[in-house]
Design a protein around this motif. Structure first.
Motif, PDB file in Angstrom:
ATOM      1  N   TYR A 336       0.890  -1.461  -0.128  1.00 25.75           N
ATOM      2  CA  TYR A 336      -0.259   0.070   0.343  1.00 25.75           C
ATOM      3  C   TYR A 336       1.074   1.166  -0.189  1.00 25.75           C
ATOM      4  O   TYR A 336       1.673   1.482   0.279  1.00 25.75           O
ATOM      5  CB  TYR A 336      -1.467  -0.213   1.278  1.00 25.75           C
ATOM      6  N   ALA A 337       0.096   2.666  -0.912  1.00 28.37           N
ATOM      7  CA  ALA A 337       0.916   3.412  -0.566  1.00 28.37           C
ATOM      8  C   ALA A 337       0.885   4.528   0.390  1.00 28.37           C
ATOM      9  O   ALA A 337      -0.599   4.664   0.376  1.00 28.37           O
ATOM     10  CB  ALA A 337       1.131   4.488  -2.149  1.00 28.37           C
ATOM     11  N   SER A 338       1.043   5.265   1.495  1.00 27.34           N
ATOM     12  CA  SER A 338       0.511   6.413   1.447  1.00 27.34           C
ATOM     13  C   SER A 338       1.769   7.971   2.468  1.00 27.34           C
ATOM     14  O   SER A 338       3.134   7.194   2.362  1.00 27.34           O
ATOM     15  CB  SER A 338       0.689   5.432   3.050  1.00 27.34           C
ATOM     16  N   ASN A 339       1.256   8.868   2.324  1.00 27.77           N
ATOM     17  CA  ASN A 339       2.234  10.098   2.331  1.00 27.77           C
ATOM     18  C   ASN A 339       3.536   9.774   1.307  1.00 27.77           C
ATOM     19  O   ASN A 339       4.459  10.120   1.722  1.00 27.77           O
ATOM     20  CB  ASN A 339       2.780  10.749   3.653  1.00 27.77           C
ATOM     21  N   GLY A 340       2.805   9.276  -0.060  1.00 26.02           N
ATOM     22  CA  GLY A 340       5.281   9.323  -1.107  1.00 26.02           C
ATOM     23  C   GLY A 340       5.214   8.382  -0.492  1.00 26.02           C
ATOM     24  O   GLY A 340       6.403   7.775  -1.485  1.00 26.02           O
ATOM     25  N   VAL A 341       4.827   7.247   0.337  1.00 26.15           N
ATOM     26  CA  VAL A 341       5.601   5.694   0.715  1.00 26.15           C
ATOM     27  C   VAL A 341       5.237   4.655   0.433  1.00 26.15           C
ATOM     28  O   VAL A 341       3.931   4.703   0.455  1.00 26.15           O
ATOM     29  CB  VAL A 341       6.266   5.825   1.497  1.00 26.15           C
ATOM     30  N   LEU A 342       6.030   3.562   0.038  1.00 25.87           N
ATOM     31  CA  LEU A 342       5.037   2.127  -0.658  1.00 25.87           C
ATOM     32  C   LEU A 342       5.781   1.289   0.249  1.00 25.87           C
ATOM     33  O   LEU A 342       7.014   1.326   1.025  1.00 25.87           O
ATOM     34  CB  LEU A 342       5.908   2.166  -1.785  1.00 25.87           C
TER      35      LEU A 342
END
Length: 400
Positions: A336-342
Motif C-alpha cells: 500500500y502507499a501512504s504519504n508518498g511511501v510504498l
C-alpha cells in the motif's frame, strides 16, 4: 467544420426476424489488437492491455476513458500504432499512446460497429449499418450502403473488412442476400461477389496472393479472385479438419492462414491443414497473428498464446474483475502507499521490486536485501493506479 455527406446516407433498418441464421451480437470477433508492444483485448468488462515484454496484463479502462460496463465491439491498431475502438451506444475513439480521444462521427451513435479497416493512407473505414471512410486529416466522411441495406426482411451487419494489396476493400456481411462484397479501389460503391443467403460470415482473411478466406459455421471457404472459383473445406472434404463450428481467422507473416473453431486451432500452410487443441480451449471469440505467435481469446476472458506447437494460457480474469480481486488472488504480497511511501510485505524474501504506471512505464525499481518487508519513497506527484512487481508476482494498488 460541419461534416459533408458525399454519397448515400447509410440506412438503418429495424430488426426483423431472419429466415436463416440469427446473429448473436455477443459473438463478435474483432476483439484483439496489436500495437507492436501490447496486445489489446476487448473483454466482457472493458479493455485489457497485455504487455508482451513484461508479460503483465493491465486494466486499460481508465486509460481509454471507459468503464467496465462499456461494450467494446471492435478494437484494432492502425499502421502508426494508434489503437481504435468502438463503444456500443457511443461511437468511435482512438488512443495515441498518451491520451484517448473521441473520433469525429457524423453517423448515429447507436449503430453496431463490428469492423475497422485501414487503407494505404491510414484512413479508417468503419462498419455502421453500411460503411464509411473517415480520414483523420479532414472533417469529412463518405458513407456507402450495401445491397442488403435495402432489405425489408432482415437488417444487414458488416462482420469484417480488409484491404487487399491492390487497395480493394473486401467485406463479409450478414444480410438477406449477400455474403462477400468488394469495394474496388476508385469506385464509390461495392459489388456482390458471393451470395450465400442469410448466413453469418464472422471473419475474412486475404492471403498473400489476394485470394479470400472466410469462415462459415460449418466450414472454410476459399475464393480464388483470379478464377472466380469458390471452394469449401470441411471434415467431409478433408479428414485433417475435424468437424467444428468455425469462427475467426488471420494470416501470419509467413503466409499461413489460421482459423479458430469451437474447440481447436487450425492452420493452412498452402498445401495442408493441421490442428491443435488444449484444455480450456472452447467458445472462441477472436484470433490475432503476431510474428511467430498466435493469440486466441475465449469467451471467459482467457487468452491463449500459441507458439512452437505450444499453448500458454493467460487468465485475464483478475484484471477484468477489478483491483481488489486481483490483490486477493496474490496472497504472498501485500502493498500500500501512504504519504508518498510504498510499503511492501512478503511471505518470501524480497530480491527485487519494480513499480509501473498503467501504461507499463517504470516509475522506480530497486534490488532488496532479502528482507520480507521494506519501504520505498515514490517520486513526487505519483498518483493513480500502480502495478507493484515483487520478485515474479505483480499486484495493483492505488496511490492517492
Amino acid at each position: 467544420m460541419k461534416a459533408k455527406l458525399l454519397t448515400l446516407t447509410i440506412l438503418v433498418m429495424c430488426c426483423f426476424t431472419s429466415r436463416g441464421e440469427t446473429l448473436n451480437e455477443s459473438n463478435y470477433f474483432n476483439r484483439l489488437a496489436d500495437d507492436g508492444k501490447n496486445i489489446w483485448v476487448a473483454t466482457s468488462k472493458g479493455v485489457i492491455r497485455y504487455d508482451k515484454t513484461e508479460k503483465v496484463a493491465y486494466n486499460a479502462n481508465e486509460l481509454l476513458g471507459i468503464d467496465e460496463n462499456s461494450i467494446v465491439k471492435c478494437i484494432k491498431a492502425d499502421k502508426s500504432g494508434r489503437v481504435w475502438y468502438s463503444v456500443d451506444g457511443e461511437g468511435v475513439y482512438f488512443f495515441d499512446g498518451e491520451k484517448s480521444e473521441a473520433h469525429f462521427d457524423y453517423y448515429k451513435e447507436d449503430l453496431l460497429r463490428l469492423a475497422f479497416a485501414f487503407d494505404t493512407n491510414d484512413s479508417i473505414w468503419v462498419s455502421a449499418g453500411g460503411y464509411y471512410i473517415s480520414p483523420m486529416i479532414e472533417d469529412t466522411q463518405i458513407g456507402h450502403t450495401t445491397p442488403d441495406n435495402y432489405s425489408s426482411t432482415q437488417k444487414a451487419y458488416i462482420m469484417d473488412m480488409e484491404f487487399d494489396s491492390k487497395g480493394n476493400l473486401w467485406i463479409s456481411i450478414f444480410g438477406e442476400f449477400n455474403s462477400l462484397l468488394c469495394h474496388k479501389r476508385g469506385n464509390n460503391y461495392c459489388e456482390s461477389v458471393i451470395a450465400e443467403g442469410n448466413t453469418v460470415l464472422p471473419s475474412l482473411t486475404i492471403d498473400e496472393h489476394d485470394n479470400i478466406w472466410y469462415t462459415i459455421e460449418r466450414g472454410l471457404i476459399y475464393y480464388n479472385t483470379t478464377t472466380g472459383i469458390k471452394t469449401k473445406y470441411w471434415n467431409d472434404t478433408d479428414s485433417s479438419i475435424p468437424a467444428a463450428h468455425f469462427f475467426a481467422s488471420d494470416i501470419d507473416n509467413e503466409g499461413n492462414v489460421w482459423f479458430t473453431s469451437s474447440h481447436y486451432l487450425l492452420r493452412y500452410d498452402g498445401a495442408h491443414f493441421k490442428w491443435w487443441n488444449s484444455y480450456g480451449y472452447h467458445d472462441t471469440r477472436a484470433i490475432l497473428c503476431d510474428e511467430n505467435a498466435v493469440w486466441i481469446l475465449m469467451s471467459n476472458d482467457v487468452l491463449f498464446r500459441f507458439e512452437n506447437d505450444k499453448f500458454d494460457k493467460i487468465d485475464l480474469a483478475p484484471e477484468v474483475t477489478g483491483i481488489e480481486e486481483s490483490i486477493n488472488d496474490v496472497e504472498n504480497i501485500k502493498a500500500y502507499a501512504s504519504n508518498g511511501v510504498l510499503y511492501i510485505e512478503s511471505s518470501e524474501e524480497i530480491t527485487n521490486i519494480s513499480v509501473y504506471d498503467m501504461m507499463g512505464r517504470v516509475i522506480t525499481s530497486t534490488n532488496a536485501n532479502g528482507a520480507t518487508s521494506t519501504q520505498i519513497t515514490l517520486p513526487s506527484n505519483t498518483k493513480g493506479v500502480l502495478i507493484v512487481k515483487v520478485n515474479d508476482e505483480a499486484i495493483k494498488i492505488i496511490c492517492d
